[in-house]
Write an enzyme that holds these catalytic residues in place. Structure first.
Site, mmCIF file in Angstrom:
data_model
loop_
_atom_site.group_PDB
_atom_site.id
_atom_site.type_symbol
_atom_site.label_atom_id
_atom_site.label_comp_id
_atom_site.label_asym_id
_atom_site.label_seq_id
_atom_site.Cartn_x
_atom_site.Cartn_y
_atom_site.Cartn_z
ATOM 1 N N ASP A 102 -0.438 5.044 17.682
ATOM 2 C CA ASP A 102 -1.155 3.769 17.758
ATOM 3 C C ASP A 102 -0.431 2.631 17.045
ATOM 4 O O ASP A 102 -0.894 1.484 17.088
ATOM 5 C CB ASP A 102 -2.558 3.912 17.167
ATOM 6 C CG ASP A 102 -3.410 4.910 17.932
ATOM 7 O OD1 ASP A 102 -3.070 5.186 19.100
ATOM 8 O OD2 ASP A 102 -4.389 5.420 17.363
ATOM 9 N N SER A 150 -11.268 -2.188 1.137
ATOM 10 C CA SER A 150 -9.911 -2.114 1.693
ATOM 11 C C SER A 150 -9.933 -2.438 3.182
ATOM 12 O O SER A 150 -9.119 -3.226 3.681
ATOM 13 C CB SER A 150 -9.333 -0.706 1.502
ATOM 14 O OG SER A 150 -9.004 -0.448 0.179
ATOM 15 N N ASP A 197 0.851 -1.195 0.000
ATOM 16 C CA ASP A 197 0.000 0.000 0.000
ATOM 17 C C ASP A 197 0.886 1.244 0.000
ATOM 18 O O ASP A 197 2.076 1.166 -0.285
ATOM 19 C CB ASP A 197 -0.880 -0.025 1.252
ATOM 20 C CG ASP A 197 -2.252 0.579 1.035
ATOM 21 O OD1 ASP A 197 -2.310 1.758 0.658
ATOM 22 O OD2 ASP A 197 -3.242 -0.123 1.257
ATOM 23 N N HIS A 250 -3.806 5.765 3.243
ATOM 24 C CA HIS A 250 -4.342 4.422 3.081
ATOM 25 C C HIS A 250 -3.516 3.335 3.752
ATOM 26 O O HIS A 250 -4.052 2.482 4.465
ATOM 27 C CB HIS A 250 -4.513 4.127 1.586
ATOM 28 C CG HIS A 250 -5.529 3.090 1.293
ATOM 29 N ND1 HIS A 250 -5.210 1.769 1.100
ATOM 30 C CD2 HIS A 250 -6.875 3.175 1.149
ATOM 31 C CE1 HIS A 250 -6.316 1.084 0.848
ATOM 32 N NE2 HIS A 250 -7.339 1.915 0.868
ATOM 33 N N VAL A 264 -5.696 -16.806 -3.818
ATOM 34 C CA VAL A 264 -5.932 -15.501 -3.196
ATOM 35 C C VAL A 264 -7.312 -15.484 -2.536
ATOM 36 O O VAL A 264 -8.289 -15.983 -3.101
ATOM 37 C CB VAL A 264 -5.838 -14.360 -4.236
ATOM 38 C CG1 VAL A 264 -6.231 -13.025 -3.624
ATOM 39 C CG2 VAL A 264 -4.425 -14.292 -4.808
ATOM 40 N N ALA A 268 -7.991 -10.467 -7.244
ATOM 41 C CA ALA A 268 -8.954 -11.057 -6.313
ATOM 42 C C ALA A 268 -9.418 -12.434 -6.772
ATOM 43 O O ALA A 268 -9.744 -13.295 -5.944
ATOM 44 C CB ALA A 268 -10.155 -10.127 -6.132
ATOM 45 N N VAL A 316 -6.728 4.031 18.069
ATOM 46 C CA VAL A 316 -7.187 2.888 17.278
ATOM 47 C C VAL A 316 -6.501 1.600 17.729
ATOM 48 O O VAL A 316 -5.284 1.548 17.884
ATOM 49 C CB VAL A 316 -6.914 3.119 15.778
ATOM 50 C CG1 VAL A 316 -7.107 1.833 14.988
ATOM 51 C CG2 VAL A 316 -7.842 4.204 15.239
#
Length: 442
Positions: free
Chosen positions: A71, A256, A62, A96, A206, A201, A117
């Site tokens: 965090d 995501s 990413d 992201h 996967v 995907a 978080v």
């Protein structure tokens, strides 16, 4: 347009972070934690008594991750930024990657880590793999490069919250390489309400992930397709941000986020059950998945839900048969001429750890033929000597059949891929899983 830009342009809705809910005022730490509804739905406090993901490394392919976020500090390895060759733990522009990392391995901060978080696998480590941003011409790396780096740097789960619509043969070989090395790849289905999944995907090996809301109902923009495997929370998800120092959090919708939660659940299982293969980890997630009450009776896997939304506590605690090595995952095919960049890791019921074999190759057949000829020659010599010396019976030590003791040439044949689970629906460890009897996440 380069391959990397094409990939990112197609997957931009996923990578760019979906729907940000404006610029929020500074919120109290309690509000941030309270906003993490998936933790409540998963009954995270009970989950963490079973596993926290300790000892597991999750690669996040990413934007570079902001490893100094309060965090995340201490849970982010250096990794690699494929845009400049440096490390990927100092990201401070794109949200992201930091967001995905926090959903997986955020540990909060403050007294008793009660603020900020918390990820679902708070003791896992993040291996950040920085890739070019949307429209960025820097670098010419591919999905295959990113996967190989993750595998070769000890990740056992690879989170790919990107939508890869087009894969090259080299990319597919990298997926097969990950499968051979027993590394689980988890990928987003996409955020465009399409009815066909992209190449990444849908690739064998996967885990494709869709997004559901608080009620367990599929998110309207979640892409669907026959290769869908699982779903997870992906609506109104609060996560860490790298883009703003005054408000280092964000809220978003998207597959995501659901992908990150599935990766985190896989990390929990890989920590508690280190002897399970990647396919057997998915097997536990699949067999304990749930559906909203209105969807009970769906034929599974469903193109929208897959086998249902994850229920990590059940996956960690229920008595689930181990199953075959690949579980519900299809085994990627390997092109022997392409090479995989490493020796296959042998394991149990498969040849070459995931390769499908149509028979023995020419080199093996020639070797067998030569060995048989040698053995035949030895037999002839022995028989001649026996007759010459007026002997009968086998030579000392005996021959137990063609080739003599301890030599049994393999027979060429077609490798049979282990079939689907044999349990009957509704029985112990049934596959597909029995309909849920409790609310989502319980």
């Amino acid at each position: 347009m380069s391959f990397t830009r094409t990939l990112r342009a197609v997957g931009g809705a996923v990578v760019a972070g979906a729907l940000l809910f404006g610029t929020a005022p500074t919120a109290s730490a309690d509000e941030i934690r309270d906003a993490q509804w998936p933790l409540k739905a998963f009954d995270a406090e009970k989950v963490w008594k079973q596993s926290t993901g300790k000892g597991v490394t999750v690669a996040v392919v990413d934007d570079p991750v902001y490893g100094s976020h309060p965090d995340l500090k201490g849970n982010v390895l250096s990794g690699k930024n494929f845009t400049d060759g440096g490390t990927a733990d100092h990201g401070n522009a794109g949200d992201h990657g930091t967001a995905m990392a926090s959903l997986i391995a955020g540990h909060g901060h403050g007294a008793g880590e009660s603020e900020g978080v918390m990820g679902l696998a708070p003791d896992a480590k993040i291996l950040p793999i920085g890739i070019p941003a949307l429209g960025d011409e820097v670098g010419d790396s591919t999905i295959g490069d990113w996967i190989r780096y993750a595998v070769d740097h000890d990740a056992s789960v690879i989170n790919m919250s990107i939508e890869g619509r087009f894969l090259s043969d080299s990319d597919r070989q990298a997926i097969a390489y990950a499968s051979q090395k027993d590394v689980l790849i988890v990928a987003s289905s996409g955020n465009s309400a399409k009815t066909e999944l992209g190449d990444l995907a849908s690739a064998p090996g996967v885990v494709a992930v869709g997004a559901v809301d608080k009620t367990g109902k599929i998110w309207a923009k979640s892409d669907s397709g026959k290769q869908m495997m699982l779903s997870a929370p992906g609506v109104q998800i609060t996560s860490a941000s790298a883009a703003r120092s005054d408000y280092p959090y964000r809220r978003a919708d998207g597959t995501s986020d659901s992908t990150a939660y599935v990766s985190a659940a896989a990390a929990l299982l890989r920590s508690k059950f280190p002897n399970l293969t990647a396919g057997q980890v998915v097997n536990r997630l699949v067999k304990t998945a749930g559906l909203p009450p209105a969807e009970n009776g769906l034929e599974l896997p469903d193109p929208r839900y897959g086998y249902g939304f994850i229920r990590p506590l059940r996956a960690l605690t229920q008595d689930i048969p181990t199953g075959t090595k690949n579980g519900p995952l299809k085994s990627p095919k390997v092109d022997p001429s392409a090479g995989t960049g490493g020796a296959p890791a042998g394991n149990g019921d498969q040849q070459a750890s995931g390769q499908e074999e149509d028979g023995l190759d020419a080199g093996v057949l020639v070797g067998i033929a030569v060995a048989v000829l040698v053995v035949v020659a030895i037999i002839v010599i022995v028989v001649v000597r026996q007759k010459k010396n007026d002997r009968n019976g086998p030579p000392p030590g005996g021959f137990s059949g063609p080739g003599g003791p301890g030599f049994a040439p393999q027979q060429a044949g077609t490798y049979q891929q282990p079939g689907p689970y044999q349990q009957q629906p509704g029985g112990p460890g049934a596959y597909p899983p029995a309909p849920p009897t409790q609310p989502p996440g319980r």
